[in-house]
Design an enzyme around this catalytic site. Structure first.
Site, PDB file in Angstrom:
ATOM      1  N   GLY A 240      15.106 -11.863  40.720  1.00  0.00           N
ATOM      2  CA  GLY A 240      15.329 -12.794  41.823  1.00  0.00           C
ATOM      3  C   GLY A 240      14.220 -13.822  41.908  1.00  0.00           C
ATOM      4  O   GLY A 240      13.561 -14.148  40.912  1.00  0.00           O
ATOM      5  N   SER A 241      13.997 -14.319  43.104  1.00  0.00           N
ATOM      6  CA  SER A 241      13.017 -15.380  43.318  1.00  0.00           C
ATOM      7  C   SER A 241      11.594 -14.837  43.252  1.00  0.00           C
ATOM      8  O   SER A 241      11.351 -13.630  43.373  1.00  0.00           O
ATOM      9  CB  SER A 241      13.244 -16.030  44.686  1.00  0.00           C
ATOM     10  OG  SER A 241      12.911 -15.108  45.717  1.00  0.00           O
ATOM     11  N   GLY A 245      10.052 -11.275  44.557  1.00  0.00           N
ATOM     12  CA  GLY A 245       9.255 -10.449  43.665  1.00  0.00           C
ATOM     13  C   GLY A 245       7.892 -10.113  44.214  1.00  0.00           C
ATOM     14  O   GLY A 245       7.387  -8.995  44.014  1.00  0.00           O
ATOM     15  N   GLU A 262      11.527  -9.594  37.146  1.00  0.00           N
ATOM     16  CA  GLU A 262      12.014 -10.736  36.373  1.00  0.00           C
ATOM     17  C   GLU A 262      12.356 -11.814  37.378  1.00  0.00           C
ATOM     18  O   GLU A 262      13.407 -11.777  38.017  1.00  0.00           O
ATOM     19  CB  GLU A 262      13.221 -10.319  35.537  1.00  0.00           C
ATOM     20  CG  GLU A 262      13.499 -11.245  34.360  1.00  0.00           C
ATOM     21  CD  GLU A 262      14.227 -12.502  34.775  1.00  0.00           C
ATOM     22  OE1 GLU A 262      13.556 -13.559  34.895  1.00  0.00           O
ATOM     23  OE2 GLU A 262      15.436 -12.437  34.996  1.00  0.00           O
ATOM     24  N   CYS A 296      18.222 -17.941  35.082  1.00  0.00           N
ATOM     25  CA  CYS A 296      16.763 -17.868  35.146  1.00  0.00           C
ATOM     26  C   CYS A 296      16.146 -18.538  33.928  1.00  0.00           C
ATOM     27  O   CYS A 296      14.991 -18.967  33.969  1.00  0.00           O
ATOM     28  CB  CYS A 296      16.294 -16.417  35.271  1.00  0.00           C
ATOM     29  SG  CYS A 296      17.026 -15.314  34.076  1.00  0.00           S
TER      30      CYS A 296
END
Length: 510
Positions: A240-241, A245, A262, A296
């Site tokens: 995610g963002s 994270g 990630e 991403c």
């Protein structure tokens, strides 16, 4: 689409909590799945809450006690069967993914194929959970290391690749002997339910204990915060963002748990004068426009040598003009909608801001209206001429915006490329051996993925996937990423009748 939902057994109002063999009741709170293609409601679910979460984790912990004792090749056989089930349902699951996510049909089916491929990889990995042997410094001693199952693994996935990212984590975790608890994005509930039901069928056919694989769809506070604070979940893998994270990393680290993070990718491509520009344009177009800029690994920065800047920009504008935008099920469409209207507004806000900072929009950026764009989620992909030090260039805007930046030489190109805080994927287009080797060296790209003469998107499952800096440092999928899902143990066996101590230490009468 209703026929597909029926084939997956998805009810009109479905439960959002699954134990691998049964659906839990869920809370009274209803979540709607809305297609970004036309804005219509696809289905509804009862959100999972604290009660369902506790049931799932309790079962997952209990199931781990049994699952870890199943021989790894047998666990691999179960994963092989999951891969076969995915093959049979590839078209249906790909279509459901497309209608709920908005990515074009070929990308939807391609994502399911990626999940199939990781199943194949995991089957082989089940027979290769290797440790090392080391020579002991003590006579008549043997020393080696081995890897053991870790425990319940929490997997948090984003909206853009729910099937693939779940598979990267879950299939490796399952062959490692772990149980899996999946918290997908709330924007993709039906795809998550369909995939979970498919996995559950395979587990039930093999008489696998309830709780080996579980699903919980719910709010961040009710589910996400509980998971990252839960000591019964030793590993949390989160996609995610960067902001998300940071929260996950800090909370899990506070309880000394593990994370695989990630996160954001502000991915750049360097294009040098020796590059094959025809090749470069194709890679840049897919990297920047594929999945409507919501990967991403989407290409967000293009660092172009000044000698070829005008020529490449002209070719890119021509290529962008040919991108057909519309219903992702239609033949020839290359770009579908953004995930929702909030994503559209985020893109428009970024474009307004970049213009304030001196950026120049060379093409695109409009919100499309009228038929067939009534959902308000369709935009034209955007090319923006920018300086490398503009504030917004350092941020990841999850939309099809590509910043075009000039450079004078290789040294400047690398400096510009590495200046951003993210470090996921990168690429260079050049036919100069010195330039490409410099880019791949320790003085080159600082990203977890570095490519030559291919774009930033489309990573293969055989290599470990992930990045550095604010991307989080985690690795998923291939190579030795399996080690993150297991605990390492060093063993020493004394097969003599003596008790020599390490480092030659003498103690007592020895």
């Amino acid at each position: 689409m209703q026929e597909i939902l029926d084939r997956f057994g998805i009810q009109k109002v479905h439960s959002a909590a699954f134990t691998g063999s049964r659906w839990l009741e869920g809370s009274e709170e209803i979540l709607e799945s809305v297609s970004p293609i036309d804005g219509k409601v696809l289905g509804k679910i009862h959100k999972a809450g604290a009660t369902e979460y506790e049931q799932v984790v309790t079962l997952s912990r209990r199931a781990f006690e049994d699952w870890r004792t199943v021989p790894a090749p047998r666990r691999g056989e179960v994963v092989r069967q999951i891969g076969e089930a995915l093959r049979r349902c590839k078209s249906d699951l790909g279509a459901l993914l497309t209608v709920e996510n908005g990515k074009i049909r070929s990308e939807g089916e391609g994502e399911v194929q990626e999940a199939i491929d990781i199943c194949d990889l995991a089957v082989g990995q089940a027979r290769m959970l290797y440790g090392l042997t080391m020579h002991s410094e003590r006579s008549a001693h043997r020393m080696y290391e081995q890897w053991h199952p870790l425990g319940p693994v929490g997997v948090i996935t984003a909206f853009n690749f729910p099937v693939a990212v779940l598979a990267w984590n879950a299939m490796i975790a399952l062959v490692a002997g772990d149980t899996v608890i999946w918290k997908p994005s709330s924007t993709m509930p039906l795809t998550s339910i369909a995939l979970s039901g498919l996995i559950g069928e395979v587990l039930q056919q093999n008489a696998i204990p309830e709780g080996v694989f579980s699903l919980v769809i719910g709010d961040r506070d009710e589910i996400g915060e509980r998971m990252i604070n839960d000591r019964r979940v030793p590993l949390v893998s989160a996609t995610g963002s960067v902001a998300m994270g940071r929260r996950v990393g800090q909370v899990v680290a506070r309880r000394l748990g593990r994370t695989i993070l990630e996160l954001g990718g502000n991915n750049g491509i360097i294009v040098m004068p020796s590059a094959d520009l025809h090749l470069a344009v194709r890679a840049i177009l897919f990297g920047a426009v594929g999945t409507a800029g919501q990967r991403c690994t989407t290409t967000r920065r293009l660092i172009i040598h000044e000698q070829i800047y005008d020529r490449l920009v002209e070719a890119l504008v021509a290529a962008y003009r040919q991108v057909k935008i519309g219903n992702p099920f239609e033949e020839g469409v290359l770009m579908g909608p953004l995930i929702d209207r909030r994503a559209v507004e985020t893109m428009q806000k970024a474009l307004r801001e970049i213009k304030k900072q001196g950026g120049k929009i060379l093409y695109g950026g409009e919100v499309l209206q009228g038929e067939p764009y009534t959902s308000g989620t369709y935009v034209t992909p955007c090319l923006v001429e920018a300086d490398h030090d503009m504030d917004l260039v350092f941020e990841e805007t999850f939309a099809p915006i590509l910043y075009l930046i000039r450079c004078g030489d290789m040294e400047e190109a690398i400096a510009i490329h590495n200046a951003v805080p993210q470090g996921l994927s990168s690429a260079i287009f050049s036919n100069d051996l010195r330039e490409t080797e410099t880019f791949l060296s320790h003085v080159g790209s600082d990203c977890g993925i570095a490519n030559v003469n291919i774009g930033t998107s489309g990573a293969e499952i055989g290599g470990a996937f992930g990045g550095e800096k604010e991307t989080g440092g985690g690795r998923e999928s291939g190579s030795d990423a399996w080690k993150a899902y297991m605990r390492r143990q060093t063993n020493t066996i004394n097969w003599s009748q003596e008790l020599p101590l390490a480092q030659g230490i003498k103690f007592g009468d020895d």
